[in-house]
Each structure stands twice: as C-alpha cells, then as structure tokens.
Design an enzyme around this catalytic site. Sequence first.
Site, PDB file in Angstrom:
ATOM      1  N   ARG A  18       0.868  -1.178   0.000  1.00  0.00           N
ATOM      2  CA  ARG A  18       0.000   0.000   0.000  1.00  0.00           C
ATOM      3  C   ARG A  18       0.903   1.226   0.000  1.00  0.00           C
ATOM      4  O   ARG A  18       2.077   1.144   0.383  1.00  0.00           O
ATOM      5  CB  ARG A  18      -0.895   0.022   1.239  1.00  0.00           C
ATOM      6  N   HIS A  19       0.350   2.351  -0.418  1.00  0.00           N
ATOM      7  CA  HIS A  19       1.061   3.633  -0.276  1.00  0.00           C
ATOM      8  C   HIS A  19       1.368   3.866   1.204  1.00  0.00           C
ATOM      9  O   HIS A  19       0.743   3.264   2.088  1.00  0.00           O
ATOM     10  CB  HIS A  19       0.172   4.760  -0.809  1.00  0.00           C
ATOM     11  N   ASN A  23      -5.718   8.829   5.791  1.00  0.00           N
ATOM     12  CA  ASN A  23      -5.592   7.693   6.727  1.00  0.00           C
ATOM     13  C   ASN A  23      -5.559   8.216   8.158  1.00  0.00           C
ATOM     14  O   ASN A  23      -6.226   7.672   9.043  1.00  0.00           O
ATOM     15  CB  ASN A  23      -4.315   6.878   6.474  1.00  0.00           C
ATOM     16  N   ARG A  61      -0.882   9.721  -3.537  1.00  0.00           N
ATOM     17  CA  ARG A  61      -0.238   8.979  -2.442  1.00  0.00           C
ATOM     18  C   ARG A  61       0.576   7.777  -2.918  1.00  0.00           C
ATOM     19  O   ARG A  61       1.554   7.409  -2.263  1.00  0.00           O
ATOM     20  CB  ARG A  61      -1.287   8.581  -1.390  1.00  0.00           C
ATOM     21  N   GLU A 106      -7.945   3.578  -6.228  1.00  0.00           N
ATOM     22  CA  GLU A 106      -8.726   2.943  -5.149  1.00  0.00           C
ATOM     23  C   GLU A 106     -10.210   2.821  -5.520  1.00  0.00           C
ATOM     24  O   GLU A 106     -10.720   3.604  -6.330  1.00  0.00           O
ATOM     25  CB  GLU A 106      -8.544   3.739  -3.844  1.00  0.00           C
ATOM     26  N   HIS A 164      -3.525   0.401  -3.307  1.00  0.00           N
ATOM     27  CA  HIS A 164      -4.501   0.803  -2.289  1.00  0.00           C
ATOM     28  C   HIS A 164      -5.114  -0.450  -1.666  1.00  0.00           C
ATOM     29  O   HIS A 164      -5.108  -1.521  -2.275  1.00  0.00           O
ATOM     30  CB  HIS A 164      -5.609   1.630  -2.948  1.00  0.00           C
TER      31      HIS A 164
END
Length: 192
Positions: free
Chosen positions: A8-9, A15, A59, A79, A144
């Site tokens: 994931r980023h 987040n 991201r 995403e 994502h």
Amino acid sequence: PRNIFFSRHGESQYNVEGKIGGDSLLSPRGMQYAKALPALITDNIGEKPLTVWTSTLKRTIQTAQYLPYTKLTWKSLDELDAGVCDGMTYEEIEQAYPDDYANRDEDKFNYRYRGGESYRDVVVRLEPVIMELERQENILIIGHQAILRCLYAYFHHLPQADLPYIKIPLHTVIKLTPKAYGCDEERYTLPI
Ligand code: F6P
C-alpha cells in the site's frame, strides 16, 4: 522465479483523519515509509530488473518517488470509488446512509457505493492489469487497500466472500513467488 511485490502507499493524510478515498498527500510517517522503501526493495531484488506500477493518485506516486526503477501509472489501479461517500469517515457514512452501511456489512463484496463501485466492479476493472501482470517479470505494485485485496485474492485463489476482509496493513511489503499451484509468500514490515 519471478516475484510480484505489493505495498500500500505510505500513510496518507486521509488515513490519519480516518477518511476514505480522496487524493490526499502522504503524512510525515508516510513520507518516512517512502524514503525507507528503496533499501528494502533493492536488498531483496538485488540486480534483477524491476518495474514499479502505481495508481494515478498522489499517495502512490509519492510513495514510489525514491525508487530507482522504471515506473508506470495505471488508472485501473486507483482505489475503489466510494461515490457519494468519498472523503467521509465510516462514522459519517453510518450517520448519513444507515441502510447502505448495514447492506455493506451484509454483503461487502457485492455492495456498490452510491455513484461508486463495489469490490465486484473492481475485480472486473483489474482484469487487464492481471493479464499484463501474468506476462511480466518482476513487478512492484504500490497500491490501495481494496485494490491489493483483489490482486492478492487472485494470486492466492481466495473466495470472493473473504476478499474484502483480507488484511493488507500499511508499511508492509508482500512478496509473492508464483508456483505451479498458488504462490509462496513473505511479508516485510517496516517499523515506521
Ligand atoms: O481507508 C483507506 C481505504 O483505502 C479507503 O480509501 C477505501 O475506501 C477503504 O480503505 C477500503 O477498505 P474497506 O473496503 O474495508 O472499507
């Protein structure tokens, strides 16, 4: 044997705020992950060639920025589109759309956000990505949560109903080594 790496980023501003979707930048912790990632990957892959795939969202591109490899952005890796719920927290969604929230809990794979997508929709739009992945050598995907769940389920032959609950933590690289049947897997978590 070739490898497919998933990450994931790094942690994003959304987040931190508990908001879904959006196109926010990395948090300071997320930036630390972006800076630590090249050493982890280079140690692992050695001299072998690698291509990095990201989504078109900031991201993932930011997370890939220090990696010394060829990079490609895919719109299909963006995403899951949360439609009208994009940018909301889960609490806000439950308040604003209580029935939708309950329906999602009932059948998370098939639930489609108003004006957005379901996991099933994402599986369909990932088909060309998977086709290309099957033809390539070593690939690192900076993606994502929902997207990596779909790709992970494909390579491990996991059932659709379980797919939306697969744990893909932040700041962790998942290394898959495809075999005749299924894949070997290793995980590396950076202490960030
Ligand atoms: O919270 C991060 C995120 O990637 C959101 O953008 C996305 O909607 C969500 O995770 C997907 O996870 P779940 O399907 O469990 O809500």
